[in-house]
Design a protein around this motif. Sequence first.
Motif, PDB file in Angstrom:
ATOM      1  N   TRP A 160      11.324  14.766 -17.089  1.00 50.80           N
ATOM      2  CA  TRP A 160      10.035  14.601 -17.790  1.00 50.80           C
ATOM      3  C   TRP A 160       9.715  13.422 -18.564  1.00 50.80           C
ATOM      4  N   ASN A 161      10.533  12.908 -19.260  1.00 52.45           N
ATOM      5  CA  ASN A 161      10.515  11.573 -19.988  1.00 52.45           C
ATOM      6  C   ASN A 161      11.425  10.596 -19.589  1.00 52.45           C
ATOM      7  N   SER A 162      11.181  10.172 -18.336  1.00 50.67           N
ATOM      8  CA  SER A 162      11.900   9.183 -17.447  1.00 50.67           C
ATOM      9  C   SER A 162      11.280   7.788 -17.601  1.00 50.67           C
ATOM     10  N   ASP A 163      11.608   7.341 -18.830  1.00 53.68           N
ATOM     11  CA  ASP A 163      11.202   5.788 -19.089  1.00 53.68           C
ATOM     12  C   ASP A 163      11.312   4.804 -17.818  1.00 53.68           C
ATOM     13  N   SER A 164      12.262   4.747 -17.187  1.00 54.21           N
ATOM     14  CA  SER A 164      12.639   3.914 -15.840  1.00 54.21           C
ATOM     15  C   SER A 164      11.171   4.298 -14.837  1.00 54.21           C
ATOM     16  N   PHE A 165      11.168   5.361 -14.657  1.00 57.31           N
ATOM     17  CA  PHE A 165      10.159   5.830 -13.466  1.00 57.31           C
ATOM     18  C   PHE A 165       9.046   5.471 -14.198  1.00 57.31           C
ATOM     19  N   GLU A 166       8.507   5.670 -15.446  1.00 56.77           N
ATOM     20  CA  GLU A 166       7.182   5.353 -15.777  1.00 56.77           C
ATOM     21  C   GLU A 166       6.965   3.890 -15.948  1.00 56.77           C
ATOM     22  N   ALA A 167       8.087   3.089 -16.105  1.00 53.10           N
ATOM     23  CA  ALA A 167       7.892   1.552 -16.259  1.00 53.10           C
ATOM     24  C   ALA A 167       7.654   0.913 -14.770  1.00 53.10           C
ATOM     25  N   ILE A 168       8.142   1.497 -14.086  1.00 51.07           N
ATOM     26  CA  ILE A 168       8.124   1.070 -12.573  1.00 51.07           C
ATOM     27  C   ILE A 168       6.710   1.594 -11.889  1.00 51.07           C
ATOM     28  N   VAL A 187       3.599  -0.661 -10.785  1.00 52.88           N
ATOM     29  CA  VAL A 187       3.210  -0.752  -9.272  1.00 52.88           C
ATOM     30  C   VAL A 187       1.800  -0.319  -9.151  1.00 52.88           C
ATOM     31  N   THR A 188       1.410   0.606  -9.791  1.00 51.57           N
ATOM     32  CA  THR A 188       0.041   1.262  -9.771  1.00 51.57           C
ATOM     33  C   THR A 188      -0.901   0.760 -10.712  1.00 51.57           C
ATOM     34  N   GLY A 189      -0.392   0.343 -11.885  1.00 50.07           N
ATOM     35  CA  GLY A 189      -1.320  -0.150 -12.903  1.00 50.07           C
ATOM     36  C   GLY A 189      -1.932   1.041 -13.620  1.00 50.07           C
ATOM     37  N   ALA A 190      -1.571   2.477 -13.526  1.00 49.19           N
ATOM     38  CA  ALA A 190      -2.045   3.483 -14.315  1.00 49.19           C
ATOM     39  C   ALA A 190      -0.892   3.920 -14.898  1.00 49.19           C
ATOM     40  N   VAL A 194       0.805  -1.165   0.214  1.00 51.06           N
ATOM     41  CA  VAL A 194      -0.021   0.050   0.025  1.00 51.06           C
ATOM     42  C   VAL A 194       0.861   1.075  -0.008  1.00 51.06           C
ATOM     43  N   GLY A 195       1.893   1.175   0.854  1.00 49.67           N
ATOM     44  CA  GLY A 195       2.801   2.515   0.901  1.00 49.67           C
ATOM     45  C   GLY A 195       3.632   2.782  -0.483  1.00 49.67           C
ATOM     46  N   THR A 196       3.976   1.655  -1.135  1.00 48.74           N
ATOM     47  CA  THR A 196       4.807   1.690  -2.461  1.00 48.74           C
ATOM     48  C   THR A 196       3.577   2.165  -3.574  1.00 48.74           C
ATOM     49  N   GLN A 197       2.313   1.912  -3.518  1.00 50.46           N
ATOM     50  CA  GLN A 197       1.425   2.381  -4.547  1.00 50.46           C
ATOM     51  C   GLN A 197       0.964   3.552  -4.238  1.00 50.46           C
ATOM     52  N   ALA A 198       0.999   4.065  -2.806  1.00 49.95           N
ATOM     53  CA  ALA A 198       0.923   5.534  -2.450  1.00 49.95           C
ATOM     54  C   ALA A 198       1.991   6.371  -3.044  1.00 49.95           C
ATOM     55  N   TYR A 199       3.051   6.116  -2.875  1.00 49.46           N
ATOM     56  CA  TYR A 199       4.344   6.761  -3.368  1.00 49.46           C
ATOM     57  C   TYR A 199       4.143   7.140  -4.745  1.00 49.46           C
ATOM     58  N   PHE A 200       3.910   5.823  -5.403  1.00 54.04           N
ATOM     59  CA  PHE A 200       4.453   6.216  -6.829  1.00 54.04           C
ATOM     60  C   PHE A 200       2.871   6.900  -7.429  1.00 54.04           C
ATOM     61  N   GLY A 253       1.270   9.249  -6.181  1.00 55.91           N
ATOM     62  CA  GLY A 253       1.799  10.674  -5.508  1.00 55.91           C
ATOM     63  C   GLY A 253       2.846  11.183  -6.351  1.00 55.91           C
ATOM     64  N   GLU A 254       3.945  10.675  -6.851  1.00 55.74           N
ATOM     65  CA  GLU A 254       4.876  11.116  -7.683  1.00 55.74           C
ATOM     66  C   GLU A 254       4.215  11.132  -8.956  1.00 55.74           C
ATOM     67  N   GLN A 255       3.309  10.544  -9.571  1.00 53.82           N
ATOM     68  CA  GLN A 255       2.702  10.502 -10.978  1.00 53.82           C
ATOM     69  C   GLN A 255       1.962  11.812 -11.136  1.00 53.82           C
TER      70      GLN A 255
END
Length: 67
Positions: A39-47, A51-54, A20-26, A28-30
């Motif tokens: 802005w175009n961080s492919d690695s962040f977007e993939a993770i 994690v969130t499915g969004a 739950v904490g990991t999903q909340a973090y991501f 929020g970051e999104q």
Amino acid sequence: MAMLILVSLFVIGWVAVAVVGTQAYFLGEQSKPIHERNWNSDSFEAIAVTVTGAEVDYGTRTPGYRA
């Protein structure tokens, strides 16, 4: 036997809180402003998608810094 149940509940609770904490973090970051270099961080977007499915909605994100 009671100790095994107690340890099992502790481990299950810890895993649930971590998920739950990991999903909340991501999530929020999104949604918060993003720096231009990320802005175009492919690695962040993939993770984040994993994690969130969004998907990251760049239409709602705003740059954190403008020149």
